[in-house]
Design a protein around this motif. Sequence first.
Motif: not given
Length: 296
Positions: A74-86
């Motif tokens: 969950l934390s990894e998915a949240d971090a990737l969503a926050a990064i954005g960039g595709g």
Amino acid sequence: MSLDSAQLNAFAAVIDEGSFERAAAVLHVTRSAVSQRIKLLEERVGQVLVRRATPCTPTEAGQALYRHAREVALSEADALAAIGGGHRTTTRLAIGVNADSLATWFPQAMAQAAAGQAITFDIHVEDQDHSANLLREGRVMAAVTADPQPVQGCKVLPLGTLRYRALASPAFMRQYFATGVTATTLDTAPMLVFNRKDALQHRFVRRITRRKLAPPVHWLPEAHAFASATRAGLGWGMIPDPMVQADLQTGALVELLPGKPVDVPLYWQYWRLNVQALAYMTAAVQATAHTTLMLP
């Protein structure tokens, strides 16, 4: 002690899918590769983590590690969503829900949450009196439950009350309750029960008769079929108001004893994690429950 991510993912997949074979298919590796990763992980932590059964389930030590694996995901998915960039990562939410909520108001909450986030759901159907156990076992990260006491590591929010009524068809009432709803008639009238964990019908009987009766029982573990069987006159049973409002208005179903409902308070318990997908789902559950349930 650091844990190998591939081993942790393999372990979580085995628990999610219930078998080494299905976990291998999800991870796109061989079954032997999954088995080897689990073996190495168990050697690393020094304990057996998986009960090799059908389905595979976590041991007591495995429950804690499974929750850790889900929190990491969950934390990894949240971090990737926050990064954005595709980056577009779909977050899977494992949730425990009682069958009557799933048959009435809960799908609307799922749709509302999924409209705002890339979310998929892994729904575990469990009686509201027992769904908190799924949280304790680490099998789900949130649950609709009748238990107001927070599971360790969880927050609790009151949702409202789901009102159940003892209902039967008019023909069933004429056949079995022509002389009234008494201990004698309740002891002979066929009763519908969802499953072995469903205590609502017996709770109603004890409230009315102050006795423990043993009427004939039909076991019917599907919410809509349960209501359909009641309409058809197979037996009487406890059905939530949102499912039978039209039936009560048309007279297709009638109460055994008007004004004697059984109210079940419901709560939303969820992991104390600051992740967007879980926050969206929590907000959607609260909003939908407040339009459907009786407010606390």
